[in-house]
Design a protein around this motif. Structure first.
Motif, mmCIF file in Angstrom:
data_model
loop_
_atom_site.group_PDB
_atom_site.id
_atom_site.type_symbol
_atom_site.label_atom_id
_atom_site.label_comp_id
_atom_site.label_asym_id
_atom_site.label_seq_id
_atom_site.Cartn_x
_atom_site.Cartn_y
_atom_site.Cartn_z
ATOM 1 N N GLN A 186 2.755 -9.136 -1.833
ATOM 2 C CA GLN A 186 3.719 -8.035 -1.924
ATOM 3 C C GLN A 186 4.204 -7.773 -3.345
ATOM 4 O O GLN A 186 4.745 -6.727 -3.620
ATOM 5 C CB GLN A 186 4.918 -8.323 -1.024
ATOM 6 C CG GLN A 186 4.566 -8.384 0.438
ATOM 7 C CD GLN A 186 4.076 -7.067 0.996
ATOM 8 O OE1 GLN A 186 4.489 -6.001 0.564
ATOM 9 N NE2 GLN A 186 3.163 -7.130 1.936
ATOM 10 N N GLU A 204 -2.729 4.283 -6.258
ATOM 11 C CA GLU A 204 -2.188 5.296 -5.358
ATOM 12 C C GLU A 204 -2.724 6.692 -5.667
ATOM 13 O O GLU A 204 -3.131 7.421 -4.770
ATOM 14 C CB GLU A 204 -0.664 5.318 -5.407
ATOM 15 C CG GLU A 204 -0.058 6.365 -4.495
ATOM 16 C CD GLU A 204 1.453 6.406 -4.544
ATOM 17 O OE1 GLU A 204 2.010 7.454 -4.183
ATOM 18 O OE2 GLU A 204 2.084 5.401 -4.927
ATOM 19 N N ALA A 227 3.188 11.292 2.403
ATOM 20 C CA ALA A 227 3.687 10.157 1.615
ATOM 21 C C ALA A 227 2.659 9.044 1.630
ATOM 22 O O ALA A 227 1.917 8.877 2.598
ATOM 23 C CB ALA A 227 5.003 9.642 2.180
ATOM 24 N N GLU A 233 2.664 4.916 0.806
ATOM 25 C CA GLU A 233 3.537 3.774 0.555
ATOM 26 C C GLU A 233 2.698 2.526 0.290
ATOM 27 O O GLU A 233 1.899 2.110 1.128
ATOM 28 C CB GLU A 233 4.423 3.538 1.775
ATOM 29 C CG GLU A 233 5.323 2.357 1.666
ATOM 30 C CD GLU A 233 6.061 2.082 2.970
ATOM 31 O OE1 GLU A 233 6.749 1.049 3.012
ATOM 32 O OE2 GLU A 233 5.957 2.861 3.931
ATOM 33 N N PHE A 234 2.874 1.940 -0.867
ATOM 34 C CA PHE A 234 2.183 0.704 -1.229
ATOM 35 C C PHE A 234 2.713 -0.435 -0.373
ATOM 36 O O PHE A 234 3.920 -0.614 -0.230
ATOM 37 C CB PHE A 234 2.423 0.405 -2.708
ATOM 38 C CG PHE A 234 1.805 -0.874 -3.181
ATOM 39 C CD1 PHE A 234 0.432 -1.016 -3.276
ATOM 40 C CD2 PHE A 234 2.611 -1.934 -3.561
ATOM 41 C CE1 PHE A 234 -0.133 -2.196 -3.733
ATOM 42 C CE2 PHE A 234 2.063 -3.118 -4.027
ATOM 43 C CZ PHE A 234 0.678 -3.250 -4.113
ATOM 44 N N ARG A 235 1.790 -1.228 0.203
ATOM 45 C CA ARG A 235 2.191 -2.329 1.082
ATOM 46 C C ARG A 235 1.810 -3.703 0.539
ATOM 47 O O ARG A 235 2.289 -4.700 1.021
ATOM 48 C CB ARG A 235 1.573 -2.141 2.467
ATOM 49 C CG ARG A 235 1.901 -0.815 3.125
ATOM 50 C CD ARG A 235 3.338 -0.675 3.433
ATOM 51 N NE ARG A 235 3.596 -1.562 4.556
ATOM 52 C CZ ARG A 235 4.766 -1.810 5.063
ATOM 53 N NH1 ARG A 235 5.822 -1.253 4.564
ATOM 54 N NH2 ARG A 235 4.919 -2.637 6.074
ATOM 55 N N TYR A 240 -2.247 0.485 1.534
ATOM 56 C CA TYR A 240 -1.260 1.554 1.588
ATOM 57 C C TYR A 240 -1.081 2.051 3.020
ATOM 58 O O TYR A 240 -2.022 2.037 3.803
ATOM 59 C CB TYR A 240 -1.714 2.757 0.743
ATOM 60 C CG TYR A 240 -1.735 2.481 -0.728
ATOM 61 C CD1 TYR A 240 -0.625 2.756 -1.523
ATOM 62 C CD2 TYR A 240 -2.864 1.960 -1.345
ATOM 63 C CE1 TYR A 240 -0.641 2.502 -2.886
ATOM 64 C CE2 TYR A 240 -2.887 1.702 -2.705
ATOM 65 C CZ TYR A 240 -1.771 1.982 -3.476
ATOM 66 O OH TYR A 240 -1.786 1.729 -4.816
ATOM 67 N N ARG A 241 0.113 2.540 3.317
ATOM 68 C CA ARG A 241 0.361 3.297 4.539
ATOM 69 C C ARG A 241 0.432 4.756 4.102
ATOM 70 O O ARG A 241 1.227 5.115 3.225
ATOM 71 C CB ARG A 241 1.675 2.901 5.191
ATOM 72 C CG ARG A 241 1.959 3.751 6.448
ATOM 73 C CD ARG A 241 3.218 3.331 7.150
ATOM 74 N NE ARG A 241 3.018 1.974 7.647
ATOM 75 C CZ ARG A 241 3.953 1.034 7.629
ATOM 76 N NH1 ARG A 241 5.147 1.290 7.147
ATOM 77 N NH2 ARG A 241 3.714 -0.174 8.099
ATOM 78 N N ARG A 258 1.139 8.562 5.252
ATOM 79 C CA ARG A 258 1.750 9.399 6.280
ATOM 80 C C ARG A 258 1.285 10.834 6.097
ATOM 81 O O ARG A 258 1.321 11.374 4.992
ATOM 82 C CB ARG A 258 3.267 9.317 6.202
ATOM 83 C CG ARG A 258 3.758 8.025 6.766
ATOM 84 C CD ARG A 258 5.269 7.986 6.914
ATOM 85 N NE ARG A 258 5.619 6.613 6.580
ATOM 86 C CZ ARG A 258 6.442 6.245 5.631
ATOM 87 N NH1 ARG A 258 7.073 7.131 4.931
ATOM 88 N NH2 ARG A 258 6.650 4.986 5.371
ATOM 89 N N GLN A 260 -0.111 8.705 10.920
ATOM 90 C CA GLN A 260 -0.257 7.856 9.740
ATOM 91 C C GLN A 260 -1.481 6.965 9.908
ATOM 92 O O GLN A 260 -1.970 6.750 11.005
ATOM 93 C CB GLN A 260 0.988 7.015 9.510
ATOM 94 C CG GLN A 260 1.297 6.019 10.589
ATOM 95 C CD GLN A 260 2.584 5.261 10.271
ATOM 96 O OE1 GLN A 260 3.299 5.561 9.323
ATOM 97 N NE2 GLN A 260 2.882 4.268 11.088
#
Length: 129
Positions: free
Chosen positions: A30, A37, A84, A86-88, A101-102, A104, A109
């Motif tokens: 994390q 991205e 969007a 989102e880096f996970r 990444y998630r 959306r 998603q």
């Protein structure tokens, strides 16, 4: 049987493999900063429009994208525009670390992994479905 065939087609359309081992959510790092991205967004938008950036990909991945482009475009059309990303975290793969990444969209998603090889090309572009 139709459901199984469409599920199989969906699975194939989102499993774009460079060279990747099994997916283990418990091994995400994390604390690594995201770096890919914008490349992921650019690549997904290009696939969605039907004009993938094949020159940005390793040959094996480019072949997979080309073969799976039609079902991928159908899936992305149903999802709509990217809203969007989102880096996970980061996952180790045989091709090196991949960012997770998630993503959306308007209508859903997806999770995506991406990495870049030493030759600066995308080696892994994969959705665990």
């Amino acid at each position: 049987m139709k459901h199984l065939a469409s599920r199989r087609a969906f699975g194939l359309s989102v499993m774009l493999l460079g060279a990747i081992a099994s997916f283990h959510a418990t091994t995400w790092a994390q604390n690594a900063p995201p770096q890919l991205e914008s490349l992921l967004r650019k690549t997904l938008n290009a696939v969605q429009s039907g004009s993938p950036n094949y020159s940005d990909m390793e040959p094996m991945l480019a072949d997979q994208v080309e073969q799976q482009l039609a079902p991928m475009r159908q899936r992305f059309a149903a999802l709509g525009a990217i809203r969007a990303i989102e880096f996970r975290g980061v996952q180790s793969t045989p091709s090196g670390p991949a960012e997770y990444y998630r993503v959306r969209f308007d209508n859903g998603q997806m999770a995506w992994m991406i990495n870049v090889t030493p030759s600066k090309k995308i080696g892994v572009l994969w959705s665990p479905g």
